[in-house]
Design a protein around this motif. Structure first.
Motif, PDB file in Angstrom:
ATOM      1  N   PHE A  78       0.731  -1.154  -0.118  1.00  0.00           N
ATOM      2  CA  PHE A  78       0.007  -0.040   0.005  1.00  0.00           C
ATOM      3  C   PHE A  78       0.816   1.286  -0.061  1.00  0.00           C
ATOM      4  O   PHE A  78       2.004   1.192   0.609  1.00  0.00           O
ATOM      5  N   CYS A  79       0.578   2.011  -0.864  1.00  0.00           N
ATOM      6  CA  CYS A  79       1.336   3.496  -0.990  1.00  0.00           C
ATOM      7  C   CYS A  79       0.563   4.385  -1.332  1.00  0.00           C
ATOM      8  O   CYS A  79      -0.754   4.413  -1.671  1.00  0.00           O
ATOM      9  N   THR A 106      -5.666   6.954  -1.538  1.00  0.00           N
ATOM     10  CA  THR A 106      -5.676   8.349  -1.718  1.00  0.00           C
ATOM     11  C   THR A 106      -5.067   9.274  -0.463  1.00  0.00           C
ATOM     12  O   THR A 106      -5.119   8.897   0.357  1.00  0.00           O
ATOM     13  N   SER A 107      -4.285  10.361  -0.981  1.00  0.00           N
ATOM     14  CA  SER A 107      -3.416  10.988  -0.144  1.00  0.00           C
ATOM     15  C   SER A 107      -3.276  12.488  -0.468  1.00  0.00           C
ATOM     16  O   SER A 107      -2.544  12.850  -1.228  1.00  0.00           O
ATOM     17  N   THR A 116      -8.121   6.592   5.799  1.00  0.00           N
ATOM     18  CA  THR A 116      -8.018   6.103   4.406  1.00  0.00           C
ATOM     19  C   THR A 116      -7.472   4.812   4.472  1.00  0.00           C
ATOM     20  O   THR A 116      -7.612   3.774   3.644  1.00  0.00           O
ATOM     21  N   LEU A 117      -6.367   4.824   5.037  1.00  0.00           N
ATOM     22  CA  LEU A 117      -5.541   3.358   5.010  1.00  0.00           C
ATOM     23  C   LEU A 117      -6.099   2.197   5.627  1.00  0.00           C
ATOM     24  O   LEU A 117      -6.203   1.196   4.966  1.00  0.00           O
ATOM     25  N   ALA A 153       3.995   7.234  13.216  1.00  0.00           N
ATOM     26  CA  ALA A 153       3.719   6.129  14.005  1.00  0.00           C
ATOM     27  C   ALA A 153       2.251   5.681  13.976  1.00  0.00           C
ATOM     28  O   ALA A 153       2.038   4.483  14.132  1.00  0.00           O
ATOM     29  N   GLU A 154       1.469   6.455  13.739  1.00  0.00           N
ATOM     30  CA  GLU A 154       0.002   6.197  13.743  1.00  0.00           C
ATOM     31  C   GLU A 154      -0.484   5.367  12.472  1.00  0.00           C
ATOM     32  O   GLU A 154      -1.130   4.064  12.670  1.00  0.00           O
ATOM     33  N   LEU A 155       0.109   5.765  11.383  1.00  0.00           N
ATOM     34  CA  LEU A 155       0.130   4.583  10.109  1.00  0.00           C
ATOM     35  C   LEU A 155       0.854   3.349  10.351  1.00  0.00           C
ATOM     36  O   LEU A 155       0.237   2.200   9.910  1.00  0.00           O
TER      37      LEU A 155
END
Lengths: 345, 345, 345, 345
Positions: A78-79, A106-107, A116-117, A153-155
């Motif tokens: 995932f990117c 989507t970023s 979104t992730l 850190a959250e992601l």
């Protein structure tokens, strides 16, 4: 007035001097020389822990070889939608990994968001035909924005909860460190990053790229994988020398700060200068601005280099263009000032 | 007394000077700079025809990316038994080509023979499940021997009669040209070679490797293929600069001749010096010798570096070893003389 | 009451009879038997032109092997967002093609639209790092909708203008022909389709899948490619026999029409039956309906099989689910009636 | 008089009957049906332990998918010189594994010898650029010979001592069991085999092939790997049905014994019949014989099918050919007698 890219600049004098110093007599090939070993130590100091370091020729090589080390049938990385691995590498990760799939998240302004992730991961439950294997974040992003350590850190936590590894594309890692004020450790392993594509080329080296592995054993076969990909330099000390100059005495951060400062000089000069204006705000060494086509023409006539950029969601008038302006260790205050003056008309 | 490998040597002063010259201001990335273009012209001069030139990071990259450009399902590349692509590249060609097979052809002293090649091809008739796509020859070979132009031509003709392309691994191409006295053109396209892995690294550069294409259109997608493999240097001028120094004023052949001459000095000193003796005769910059274990120990104690080598078919006594001794542009007459003296005991 | 999938049904009596007939004595292996040749003739009749036919084991094999025949470094295949090749094949096309990238095109109700495709292609201009190589359309789609011939032609023309090839995933091609009333030729090569994954398995065979090539020479190495993928059946007549039964006397279309009719019976029964309702309208053998959770439970208790489905954009109440109901050659009118009655409560 | 191949025969009546029985109503797809589960139980009985069973379409698929599960960069599979994976599969293992290399081990009459294997492994020491990952043995071999259990055990032990996995290509496993008198367990896991390509197609099925895994966890991602390769049949019960007939009541061994017996009838008839003679002795269902060209012509004129074979090391006169004669479950005593009579002239 090179604003085309930071990879249009040459190498710093410190890098040239280190190359000259390293060119003394014979040394074991393939990274078994004393300088390469010393440089690994410098990396460990910079990241405040023992790390593995694998030189490669390019950032594309670092990204694709490291991610390929996680390859599984049905594997997914995932990117962010505009990630370099997705848009600019001719399918390098798909290829090196033997067919893994990249899935866009989507970023906005190049930065992935937790919700979104999480939603993207939910579409690929455990036990299915696809297997989420890695999250890849870019810092600084392709939009010149940066992730703070807490954002990383959250992601990373979301990915790790699914058993995924976390990769960071740090082609402009120096600019991210300089812009965020976080330490290299905070932006990476302390926030859950397992391995990093660490780039020196865009920030004052000739060709100095490395995969830095924080999580021992996570990429177990990099030695043969790199060899097979033709990325094991025989005279590895020529890369080691560049990194020696880069990492010594904080040079890399000084150069990155210089580039960021020149970018801020650009942003600052464009902010109050209607009709020219910033496409969006950011903090690293890429500036995105809406300029009049006449201003762009004048700048080019005066020798400036810069690229038009796709204006995803930014209002651009009929006689305008969105352009990308990149600064580097080699950008001078005078160059920027001159460019701003030309654009001002 | 470095006889371990020619890739233990550093870069020549000319290469360092060219790098310094090239490091002046900004230049377009990815090989679109003026120096890269000029260097392509130098290659065309050296080979007496228009050629395409693609820089890569290593010889392994040149070999595997170029051969992969011919990939077909069921495709086979024929090479000598000890070819670098077969024995030292961790399956690079199999990988880059998506699974082509390499088939060994028995090759005494590293040189393939026409009859053996023809017999090997006969086992893979047209219309079968395997498809012969390329012949890969190495010149100079891993045994320090060289193919004369007529030998290349004879082998290439056999391959071409089957519709195969002909590749040459020229990691030590300079040493082959210097040893045979043939021109670069005679050893390659005039003898039926379609593309060449042209190496500068072992002969005085830091990292200067290129795929040189003689037959237009034979490798149509090298631009994306190289990008995908992470072998498109952004600051390509740092490779171009090395090649500029290399190809200017015949430097490369002067350096190769130097290395060959030092090897001949070694051979000459060992020929008449029982119990030390040559494993076999050859003309390039690698010397294979049977030495007493005590002589080897003395040499190492005095700081010499050298490798034991598998003694395929050479008689080696109980207290002896076959060793490989490689000379380079950096090997001095005095070093060789001292080594011979130590070995003599 | 099997509405789980058309691949839960067995084989038709005609297919079983053909298998028995074909099982008579010895026959050449690998498709060189007389029956396989006769079946190729049947395909050519059905498509009103000479075609190449390559049996494979599964639709995933047909899709990925055929698309892989177009593989280029940096190559991209454009497909609908929910295409089977993108969502259900564990990266088969990426793998078989050695790393091609699939790019989603937003496709409402599973159907790609001309403007969206054109915009997606514009992001990949000629000469870039990515190379658009193919458009893949699915007919009937994963949403049970179908493309009319004119719609196929419009999309294919856009792709062909960019030099791309056009693939059709016809896992339910029979249902598409039956639903649209177009001829097989009109839905494919007359509308610009170069090759087709032609599926028999979901429509009454055991395992009968084929790549049908309309454009001679476009997939030149399928023989070795299929062999290498392990998809060349030795006793190929067992596939040929299935296709013989399938294509003879219009059986395939009769079976597909049957399945479509049973689906229409379902749709018709659900349309006027609040709170149950259709998720959307379509014409092939898949029905998407919003049912109450209690109705679903009742149906399951009575032995019905069916799957919940992601409700992309369809309103679904708290006590409801979107479900997929698939009919097949084996679905009876009585089964559907009984299901409708149970759902009605 | 089909002696061309055992894959020219059709399916046995028992297999046809099982297919008919299995074709009753709907059943879950992708192997989640009751019959597929029951068949796994039959495999476990046959092998006297719990095994994993993965159906595939062909023996090539079984070989390449299973070996690919061990893939590593630089990975090497060692096999006999004439192994099917090396000579007949168009590079399937290289492809599925993303570029592993197969290395031939000289194997007289198709059988590898312990000393030769050990010497081959010695050339690839631990820590090098190549990584021995698997030994692949074929039983019965392509030469119609068989390995006894003790021979398998000796070779497997050598491989396991190097940390390698052991694969057996059992396309004619039934013939090997029948010829050696060993149990299936003795010929495989009790002798160190980790996984087996178990073939039913050549011995009375239509298309029934499976990967049988003895060592739990050794091939962890086969589910997605098989899906990605297009080898996951949706209507898997059609394979399960074939295996049900095959494994029930020892049918498979009865059919294999039949074929072996017919082969022995051939060998016996040729032994004492100069000028015709056996190329070499063996015990499975392939016979290699030197026949006069006139005898071959007479046999063909009478409708016999058979193949000329490369006469590696066998003396063949000017008016003779080495031929391969394969018997199957469908070969009758009368056919063989008639053939022998014709050959006798």
């Amino acid at each position: 007035m090179n604003f085309a890219s930071d990879n249009w600049a040459g190498a710093t004098p410190e890098v040239m001097a280190a190359l000259a110093r390293a060119n003394d007599g014979a040394a074991p090939a393939y990274g078994n020389d004393a300088l390469s070993e010393r440089v690994t130590g410098l990396f460990s100091e910079v990241f405040e822990r023992d790390v593995e370091v694998w030189f490669t020729a390019t950032g594309t090589a670092s990204n694709s070889l490291s991610l390929a080390g996680l390859s599984k049938p049905g594997g997914i990385v995932f990117c962010a939608k505009d990630a370099h691995i997705q848009s600019d590498e001719s399918g390098a990760t798909e290829f090196q990994s033997g067919g893994m799939k990249l899935i866009d998240v989507t970023s906005p302004l190049g930065k992935m968001e937790a919700g979104t992730l999480a939603a993207a991961l939910d579409k690929h439950p455990d036990g299915g035909r696809s297997v989420p294997v890695a999250l890849s974040l870019t810092n600084a992003t392709e939009w010149g924005t940066t992730y703070a350590a807490a954002e990383v850190a959250e992601l990373a936590a979301i990915a790790r909860a699914r058993g995924m590894a976390v990769h960071m594309d740090g082609a402009r890692f120096g600019n991210a460190v300089a812009a965020t004020g976080a330490t290299p450790a905070e932006l990476t392993w302390k926030s859950g990053v397992d391995f990093l594509s660490f780039g020196g080329t865009k920030n004052g080296c000739w060709a100095a790229e490395a995969i830095v592995v924080f999580t021992p054993g996570i990429l177990p076969d990099l030695s043969q994988r790199r060899q097979r990909a033709g990325h094991t330099f025989s005279k590895a000390r020529f890369v080691a020398a560049q990194f020696e100059a880069y990492l010594t005495a904080g040079n890399w951060l000084a150069w990155a700060r210089h580039a960021n400062t020149r970018a801020e000089q650009l942003r600052s000069g464009l902010r109050g200068n209607r009709p020219a204006r910033l496409g969006w705000e950011n903090g690293a060494n890429e500036v995105f601005a809406v300029l009049g086509k006449d201003a762009i023409a004048r700048a080019r006539a005066a020798g400036a280099t810069l690229y038009e950029w796709p204006a995803d969601g930014v209002h651009v008038g009929e006689h305008e263009e969105l352009v990308r302006l990149v600064t580097s260790w080699a950008t001078s205050e005078g160059e920027v000032a001159r460019f701003l003056e030309i654009v001002r008309g």
